[in-house]
Design a protein around this motif. Structure first.
Motif, short mmCIF file in Angstrom:
data_model
loop_
_atom_site.label_atom_id
_atom_site.label_comp_id
_atom_site.label_asym_id
_atom_site.label_seq_id
_atom_site.Cartn_x
_atom_site.Cartn_y
_atom_site.Cartn_z
N ALA A 58 61.59 29.11 57.41
CA ALA A 58 61.52 27.35 57.29
C ALA A 58 62.83 26.78 58.52
N ALA A 59 61.31 26.56 58.74
CA ALA A 59 61.95 25.38 59.95
C ALA A 59 62.85 24.02 59.73
N PHE A 60 63.97 24.11 59.98
CA PHE A 60 64.75 23.20 59.29
C PHE A 60 65.50 21.86 60.52
N ALA A 61 65.26 22.86 61.92
CA ALA A 61 65.76 21.54 63.36
C ALA A 61 65.38 22.59 64.85
N PHE A 99 63.79 18.07 61.12
CA PHE A 99 62.76 18.12 60.61
C PHE A 99 62.58 17.12 59.19
N ARG A 100 62.91 17.40 58.52
CA ARG A 100 63.53 16.49 57.30
C ARG A 100 64.14 15.87 57.61
N GLY A 101 65.21 14.91 58.78
CA GLY A 101 66.02 14.53 58.69
C GLY A 101 66.12 13.10 58.25
N ALA A 102 65.14 12.59 57.72
CA ALA A 102 64.92 11.45 57.01
C ALA A 102 66.02 11.41 55.91
N THR A 156 55.28 21.46 52.06
CA THR A 156 56.07 20.13 52.95
C THR A 156 56.97 20.45 54.11
N LEU A 157 57.32 22.03 54.52
CA LEU A 157 57.60 22.87 54.93
C LEU A 157 57.38 23.37 56.19
N PHE A 158 57.75 23.23 57.30
CA PHE A 158 56.82 24.27 58.13
C PHE A 158 58.05 25.62 57.81
N ILE A 159 56.46 27.20 57.59
CA ILE A 159 56.51 27.96 57.46
C ILE A 159 56.62 28.50 59.11
N PHE A 160 56.88 29.99 59.78
CA PHE A 160 57.48 30.51 60.38
C PHE A 160 56.84 31.68 60.03
N PRO A 161 56.26 33.06 59.81
CA PRO A 161 57.11 34.12 59.78
C PRO A 161 57.53 35.00 60.55
N THR A 162 57.01 34.33 61.81
CA THR A 162 57.08 35.14 63.22
C THR A 162 59.02 34.83 63.58
N ALA A 163 59.54 34.11 62.94
CA ALA A 163 60.97 33.84 63.58
C ALA A 163 61.40 34.62 63.09
#
Length: 136
Positions: A65-68, A82-85, A6-13
């Motif tokens: 984990a992306a949030f915005a 990303f979970r704005g709803a 359910t989450l967008f994970i970006f290990p390169t952030a």
């Protein structure tokens, strides 16, 4: 995607992605100023905020984990969640009809309820931190 899907994970952030500065230089003037301010607000959510360009958009993460995100258009800037709803939005700032994502349109010279916007930012950040704690 995360382990629970359910989450967008970006290990390169990164703590500060130099690609964001280049993205911002390509958007001079008022829209660039609005985008820079919006992303500064995201960065200010916590010491664990990381960033990267995802699909060409500056994206803020809690850890990885992306949030915005921020994106600039011809006449406005979207500050998206990303979970704005799933966020409470008593001021009615959020737009969109997707399953999960929502955004706030920011326009140069047009005031937005700063307290309500900050509450959304903090809620999105806190929500993502809580989600990460559950799957850790």
């Amino acid at each position: 995607m995360s382990r629970d899907g359910t989450l967008f994970i970006f290990p390169t952030a990164l703590p500060r992605d130099p690609a964001f500065a280049a993205w911002l230089r390509a958007r001079p003037g008022e829209l660039g100023d609005v985008a820079a301010h919006g992303f500064a607000l995201l960065r200010g959510c916590g010491d664990d905020v990381r960033e990267l360009l995802h699909d060409g958009h500056p994206t803020a993460c809690v850890g990885d984990a992306a949030f915005a995100y921020v994106n600039a258009f011809k006449a406005h800037v979207n500050l998206g969640f990303f979970r704005g709803a799933e966020l409470a939005d008593p001021a009615g700032l959020l737009e969109g009809a997707g399953k999960l994502m929502r955004h706030v349109k920011l326009r140069p010279g047009q005031a937005v309820d700063a307290a309500a916007l900050e509450a959304l930012l903090r809620a999105a950040y806190a929500d993502m931190r809580a989600r990460l704690m559950k799957i850790a």
